[in-house]
Scaffold this active site. Structure first.
Site, PDB file in Angstrom:
ATOM      1  CG  ASP A 173      -1.748  -1.273   1.298  1.00 41.48           C
ATOM      2  OD1 ASP A 173      -2.246  -1.700   0.253  1.00 41.48           O
ATOM      3  OD2 ASP A 173      -1.824  -1.846   2.387  1.00 41.48           O
ATOM      4  N   GLY A 209      -4.170  -4.633  -3.965  1.00 42.99           N
ATOM      5  CA  GLY A 209      -5.107  -3.574  -4.345  1.00 42.99           C
ATOM      6  C   GLY A 209      -4.310  -2.356  -4.724  1.00 42.99           C
ATOM      7  CG  HIS A 210      -1.604  -2.306  -7.255  1.00 41.24           C
ATOM      8  ND1 HIS A 210      -0.813  -2.970  -8.153  1.00 41.24           N
ATOM      9  CD2 HIS A 210      -1.226  -2.741  -6.039  1.00 41.24           C
ATOM     10  CE1 HIS A 210       0.006  -3.775  -7.499  1.00 41.24           C
ATOM     11  NE2 HIS A 210      -0.235  -3.662  -6.216  1.00 41.24           N
ATOM     12  CB  THR A 211      -5.558   3.227  -5.087  1.00 40.61           C
ATOM     13  OG1 THR A 211      -6.031   2.320  -4.109  1.00 40.61           O
ATOM     14  CG2 THR A 211      -6.587   4.311  -5.341  1.00 40.61           C
ATOM     15  N   GLY A 245     -10.992  -3.112   3.149  1.00 42.65           N
ATOM     16  CA  GLY A 245     -11.595  -2.039   3.930  1.00 42.65           C
ATOM     17  C   GLY A 245     -11.104  -1.973   5.366  1.00 42.65           C
ATOM     18  NE  ARG A 246      -7.636  -6.747   6.589  1.00 37.54           N
ATOM     19  CZ  ARG A 246      -6.658  -7.638   6.615  1.00 37.54           C
ATOM     20  NH1 ARG A 246      -6.410  -8.339   7.696  1.00 37.54           N
ATOM     21  NH2 ARG A 246      -5.896  -7.803   5.555  1.00 37.54           N
ATOM     22  CG  ASP A 290      -0.551  14.477  -0.296  1.00 32.83           C
ATOM     23  OD1 ASP A 290       0.249  13.530  -0.506  1.00 32.83           O
ATOM     24  OD2 ASP A 290      -1.777  14.356  -0.410  1.00 32.83           O
ATOM     25  CB  THR A 327       1.749 -12.108   0.936  1.00 31.98           C
ATOM     26  OG1 THR A 327       0.734 -12.611   0.061  1.00 31.98           O
ATOM     27  CG2 THR A 327       2.969 -11.691   0.119  1.00 31.98           C
TER      28      THR A 327
HETATM   29  P1  IMP Z   1      -2.636 -12.776   2.189  1.00 34.36           P
HETATM   30  O1  IMP Z   1      -1.536 -12.612   1.215  1.00 34.36           O
HETATM   31  O2  IMP Z   1      -3.940 -12.251   1.670  1.00 34.36           O
HETATM   32  O3  IMP Z   1      -2.756 -14.162   2.723  1.00 34.36           O
HETATM   33  O4  IMP Z   1      -2.291 -11.871   3.472  1.00 34.36           O
HETATM   34  C1  IMP Z   1      -1.122 -12.099   4.229  1.00 34.36           C
HETATM   35  C2  IMP Z   1      -0.679 -10.825   4.937  1.00 34.36           C
HETATM   36  O5  IMP Z   1      -0.236  -9.898   3.954  1.00 34.36           O
HETATM   37  C3  IMP Z   1      -1.781 -10.101   5.705  1.00 34.36           C
HETATM   38  O6  IMP Z   1      -1.203  -9.430   6.803  1.00 34.36           O
HETATM   39  C4  IMP Z   1      -2.309  -9.094   4.703  1.00 34.36           C
HETATM   40  O7  IMP Z   1      -2.904  -7.973   5.313  1.00 34.36           O
HETATM   41  C5  IMP Z   1      -1.009  -8.717   4.018  1.00 34.36           C
HETATM   42  N1  IMP Z   1      -1.218  -8.272   2.627  1.00 34.36           N
HETATM   43  C6  IMP Z   1      -1.455  -9.045   1.550  1.00 34.36           C
HETATM   44  N2  IMP Z   1      -1.547  -8.298   0.454  1.00 34.36           N
HETATM   45  C7  IMP Z   1      -1.358  -7.030   0.834  1.00 34.36           C
HETATM   46  C8  IMP Z   1      -1.319  -5.787   0.124  1.00 34.36           C
HETATM   47  O8  IMP Z   1      -1.438  -5.714  -1.098  1.00 34.36           O
HETATM   48  N3  IMP Z   1      -1.121  -4.677   0.874  1.00 34.36           N
HETATM   49  C9  IMP Z   1      -0.930  -4.733   2.212  1.00 34.36           C
HETATM   50  N4  IMP Z   1      -0.944  -5.875   2.903  1.00 34.36           N
HETATM   51  C10 IMP Z   1      -1.158  -7.010   2.229  1.00 34.36           C
HETATM   52 MG    MG Z   2      -2.843  -2.056  -1.697  1.00 34.98          MG
END
Ligand code: IMP
Ligand code: MG
Length: 432
Positions: free
Chosen positions: A19, A46-48, A306-307, A337, A243
């Site tokens: 993020d 999730g890439h905004t 959304g967390r 910013d 991940t």
């Molecule tokens: P998972 O890859 O969905 O199993 O998540 C494993 C861990 O990586 C968790 O703590 C998620 O919140 C974190 N995580 C996975 N993908 C992202 C991402 O794109 N951005 C931030 N945290 C991520």
């Molecule tokens: Mg993201």
């Protein structure tokens, strides 16, 4: 390789816990890129991206999709959920953006609904040791891949056979369940999806290594778009709260199938502060109410889940670790910013572990949970109140912003500061 024009291969990596704003940097670079490649991870990313078409939270589509002249590739290392990809393509199409400039590697592994169910159950079983997974089934997909039982995109060319191959897998998985298996453990659940994917995704399947090879020979500009962040890397991250793929520069090369010798730039994208979603140690985490100010202003909530994201001061110890692993040539600092009006800032350069000062990032989770950032006088930075959103040159920044950015840069060995983000839109960027 032809000598006439050398290719540019640019890896864009999230330097922290994800993020960081990679989508924005890739969207910017894609304007001049011939290829944009997603190499790892799945729709847990999730890439905004905010550009003239609107605001998008891309999950699987590479952020170059908005440029019709850029060919986008979903590479061999990706965990591909067909339902998500179809949904994403349809959403763009409804806005008049075609996904004709997309190809998909036959080697990418398929993520199915049952992987998501298993993700949830595995997380539950971990109890208080839960990871905080996004629940998109990415861990279980890579488990099947490593277990040599995964199904790959290549099988889409024969839907009947694909379903026949999926059936025994579903049966075997269902046997492991503590409760009665839901419909996603029955083959019927997938017939419509596979039919649709055969029609809409199968035509996009192409041997991506041949395409990439031709582009390398032509001297093309290639951007590899990392997902997640370095500290979530399966090998080098904050294991086990990580991940299941490798978001490192090296992982992006493996996942896309590009020979390492062609890499020309390794861009580390760093948020001007620290965030983390999910569980695990976070040495610079702020008290909750303090983080809330930034969380609301910067809308620090997960793109996919959304967390609320946990918020902290910029972690220089972690940044140095990230740099050691990736050898960054360039740094992008994003969301500067968002810090306007925040007050004074700090950058952690050392941690306190069991009464001792350390300057390295502990990779043993038990230590990471125990460390606290330790700041001395030089680690404090004065804040600023000026609006930064219209600034387009580094020298036009207020002095305190410049000092803070240079303080962040001290954590990198041999990288130059190349971008500073001052807003969500594509052009809200200082390019150095
Ligand atoms: P998972 O890859 O969905 O199993 O998540 C494993 C861990 O990586 C968790 O703590 C998620 O919140 C974190 N995580 C996975 N993908 C992202 C991402 O794109 N951005 C931030 N945290 C991520
Ligand atoms: Mg993201």
């Amino acid at each position: 390789m032809s000598k006439s024009k050398l290719p540019q291969v640019i890896a864009v990596v999230g330097g922290q816990w994800g993020d960081e704003g990679k989508g924005k940097i890739v969207d910017y670079l894609a304007q001049d890129a011939d290829l944009v490649i997603r190499a790892q991870g799945g729709d847990n990313a999730g890439h905004t991206v905010v550009n003239k078409f609107g605001k998008f939270g891309l999950a699987l589509l590479p952020a170059g999709i908005f440029n019709p002249k850029t060919l986008n590739i979903i590479g061999p290392g990706v965990a591909l959920n067909l339902a998500s990809l179809l949904e994403e393509i349809e959403k763009l199409q409804s806005l008049g953006i075609s996904a004709k400039n997309l190809i998909v590697s036959p080697k990418a592994h398929l993520t199915f609904k049952y992987h998501q169910t298993l993700d949830g159950l595995q997380e539950q079983a971990k109890g208080k040791n839960k990871i905080g997974t996004t629940g998109h089934g990415i861990g279980p997909t890579y488990m099947d891949k490593a277990g040599r039982i995964g199904l790959r995109v290549e099988q889409l060319n024969n839907p009947k056979q694909l379903l026949a191959n999926l059936e025994p897998i579903l049966r075997a998985k269902a046997k492991l369940l503590p409760t009665k298996p839901g419909p996603e453990f029955k083959i019927d659940y997938y017939s419509e999806l596979i039919k649709k994917a055969f029609k809409l995704i199968q035509p996009l399947v192409e041997n991506t290594e041949e395409v990439i090879y031709k582009h390398l020979n032509k001297g093309s500009t290639i951007v590899i778009e990392g997902a997640h962040g370095v500290l979530l890397d399966i090998d080098h991250g904050t294991y086990p709260k990580v991940t299941a793929s490798s978001p490192l520069v090296s992982g992006l090369l493996t996942g896309s199938g590009i020979p390492p010798r062609y890499l020309t730039k390794a861009i580390g994208v760093f948020k001007a502060y620290q965030t983390r979603v999910g569980e695990g140690g976070m040495p610079t985490e702020m008290p909750r109410e303090m983080g809330q100010v930034l969380r609301d202003r910067a809308h620090e909530y997960g793109t996919r889940t959304g967390r609320p994201r946990r918020i902290g001061y910029f972690d220089g110890v972690a940044a140095r670790y990230s740099d050691i692993l990736n050898g960054f040539t360039d740094i992008a600092i994003t969301r500067v910013d968002n810090l306007t009006h925040f007050g004074n800032l700090k950058i952690a350069k050392k941690y306190l572990l069991n009464g001792k000062l350390i300057n390295y990032f502990p990779t043993d989770e038990r230590d990471l949970l125990n460390v606290k950032a330790d700041y001395n006088k030089a680690d404090h930075y004065a804040g600023w109140t000026e609006d930064l959103s219209t600034i387009r040159s580094f020298h036009d920044f207020p002095k305190n912003v410049q000092k803070y950015c240079l303080g962040i840069m001290e954590n990198f060995h041999d990288a130059r500061l190349s971008f500073v983000g001052v807003g969500a839109e594509r052009d809200a960027l200082v390019v150095l």
